[in-house]
Design a protein around this motif. Structure first.
Motif, PDB file in Angstrom:
ATOM      1  N   CYS A  64    -109.508 -23.996   4.793  1.00  0.00           N
ATOM      2  CA  CYS A  64    -110.029 -22.622   4.898  1.00  0.00           C
ATOM      3  C   CYS A  64    -108.960 -21.567   4.632  1.00  0.00           C
ATOM      4  CB  CYS A  64    -110.656 -22.398   6.270  1.00  0.00           C
ATOM      5  SG  CYS A  64    -112.212 -23.287   6.485  1.00  0.00           S
ATOM      6  N   LEU A 102    -114.153 -13.860   6.830  1.00  0.00           N
ATOM      7  CA  LEU A 102    -115.001 -14.742   7.638  1.00  0.00           C
ATOM      8  C   LEU A 102    -114.558 -16.191   7.503  1.00  0.00           C
ATOM      9  CD1 LEU A 102    -118.532 -13.169   6.981  1.00  0.00           C
ATOM     10  CD2 LEU A 102    -117.219 -13.115   9.118  1.00  0.00           C
ATOM     11  N   ILE A 103    -114.207 -16.599   6.281  1.00  0.00           N
ATOM     12  CA  ILE A 103    -113.699 -17.956   6.067  1.00  0.00           C
ATOM     13  C   ILE A 103    -112.372 -18.132   6.797  1.00  0.00           C
ATOM     14  CG2 ILE A 103    -112.802 -19.575   4.340  1.00  0.00           C
ATOM     15  CD1 ILE A 103    -114.841 -18.341   2.367  1.00  0.00           C
ATOM     16  N   ARG A 159    -110.389 -15.391  -1.761  1.00  0.00           N
ATOM     17  CA  ARG A 159    -111.476 -14.427  -1.579  1.00  0.00           C
ATOM     18  C   ARG A 159    -110.993 -13.057  -1.090  1.00  0.00           C
ATOM     19  NH1 ARG A 159    -113.366 -18.243  -3.739  1.00  0.00           N
ATOM     20  NH2 ARG A 159    -115.355 -19.294  -3.368  1.00  0.00           N
ATOM     21  N   THR A 160    -109.802 -13.027  -0.468  1.00  0.00           N
ATOM     22  CA  THR A 160    -109.290 -11.760   0.044  1.00  0.00           C
ATOM     23  C   THR A 160    -107.769 -11.772  -0.033  1.00  0.00           C
ATOM     24  OG1 THR A 160    -109.423 -10.179   1.886  1.00  0.00           O
ATOM     25  CG2 THR A 160    -109.180 -12.509   2.468  1.00  0.00           C
ATOM     26  N   THR A 206    -116.173 -11.832   2.989  1.00  0.00           N
ATOM     27  CA  THR A 206    -116.376 -13.277   2.904  1.00  0.00           C
ATOM     28  C   THR A 206    -115.079 -14.024   3.164  1.00  0.00           C
ATOM     29  OG1 THR A 206    -118.155 -12.982   1.294  1.00  0.00           O
ATOM     30  CG2 THR A 206    -117.165 -15.171   1.432  1.00  0.00           C
ATOM     31  N   GLY A 207    -114.005 -13.561   2.534  1.00  0.00           N
ATOM     32  CA  GLY A 207    -112.711 -14.205   2.729  1.00  0.00           C
ATOM     33  C   GLY A 207    -112.237 -14.148   4.163  1.00  0.00           C
ATOM     34  N   GLN A 261    -116.544  -9.268  -1.190  1.00  0.00           N
ATOM     35  CA  GLN A 261    -115.799 -10.516  -1.260  1.00  0.00           C
ATOM     36  C   GLN A 261    -114.716 -10.581  -0.187  1.00  0.00           C
ATOM     37  OE1 GLN A 261    -114.805 -12.195  -5.165  1.00  0.00           O
ATOM     38  NE2 GLN A 261    -112.683 -12.356  -4.480  1.00  0.00           N
TER      39      GLN A 261
END
Length: 303
Positions: free
Chosen positions: A88, A159-160, A95-96, A156-157, A153
């Motif tokens: 992760c 959250l991951i 993503r970030t 999302t990054g 995005q």
């Protein structure tokens, strides 16, 4: 020459481990073609090779297999948590930004302290809560100027990335609950194998040059496998919140190596925030050592 106590040895191991973790950024700057999923695959693959080799050298084949089996459900759980962290973290970076990712990761000591209190019924000293809060504030300060807007995005990054501190906290509690009777170093091997197996389909076809593979082997051996083994050893004599706090040295040292090895000059906020983080870590350890010395003096006086 003075002999280190078990607690002091644990602190030393937890200084070495995040120092090794922190070299990832500067080394990956020198990769030719390997990116994202392939970096995670090779890093996890070489970590598995290193940990397996270390276990075989120390214990022999039959005893290594027995040690892996002896980990039981806690060993599998710890291995899964290592896998989540390995995977992760890298996916979040695709993503970030690094800043967004590290800010999310910095909540790990808080989650670890909460789980230690909830699951292990461990008393968390007020100084440790204070150090956690100061360290989080320092990290926010370090990366405040480069934080991206939370949306799309980047959200999302982040959250991951949120799976990493959760997995780290669960892993530390699992290792602590295993105690001295169960060796969870093989869980690092399991996590590396799980991670490599998950990443291979997404990394295929592999594009890494021999130059890249050499760098990724160094990462797998000395940035992942070895420091993770050292952390498990340190857990024998340190509390879970203490280990989680000391692990923040990785965030502190990463920009320093990028400055020295890749010419990435840190911002003033990075230096100031880093000083706050370092002060919080030193304060927590010195206060704990003074308290331990005071207890030892009282015991000696009463006897």
């Amino acid at each position: 020459m003075p002999i280190l106590t078990s607690h002091q040895r644990g602190i030393l191991l937890m200084i070495i481990a995040p120092t090794l973790w922190s070299i990832a950024g500067v080394l990956t700057r020198h990769l030719d073609a390997a990116r994202g999923f392939e970096v995670t695959f090779w890093r996890s693959f070489f970590s598995a090779v290193f940990v397996a080799g270390a276990l075989l050298w120390q214990q022999g084949a039959s005893r290594t297999v027995a040690t892996i089996r002896g980990g039981g459900a806690l060993g599998v759980l710890s291995g899964m948590m290592w896998c989540v962290m390995f995977v992760c973290f890298m996916i979040a970076l695709t993503r970030t930004t690094v800043a967004n990712t590290l800010i999310v990761l910095s909540v790990s000591p808080l989650l670890t302290a909460f789980l230690a209190w909830l699951v292990l019924k461990q008393h968390i000293a007020p100084r440790t809560w204070l150090a956690i809060a100061a360290a989080f504030a320092g990290i926010a300060w370090m990366f405040a100027s480069s934080l991206s807007e939370v949306g799309g995005q980047h959200l999302t990054g982040m959250l991951i990335a949120g799976a990493v501190p959760v997995a780290a906290a669960v892993n530390l509690i699992a290792i602590k609950r295993a105690g001295h009777g169960i060796d969870l170093i093989p869980a690092v091997l399991l996590g590396s194998v799980f991670s490599a197996a998950l990443m291979l389909p997404m990394a295929w076809p592999l594009q890494a040059s021999l130059h890249d593979i050499g760098i990724l082997a160094v990462l797998g051996f000395f940035q992942l496998g070895l420091p993770c083994m050292l952390m498990v050893r340190a857990m024998k004599s340190l509390s879970a919140p203490e280990v989680s706090l000391l692990a923040l040295l990785e965030v502190l040292l990463g920009p320093l190596w990028a400055w020295l090895g890749a010419g990435e000059v840190p911002a003033r906020e990075t230096l100031m925030g880093g000083a706050v983080v370092l002060a919080a870590l030193v304060f927590n350890e010195l206060a704990g050592m003074r308290k331990a010395a005071g207890r030892a003096g009282e015991m000696a006086g009463s006897s």
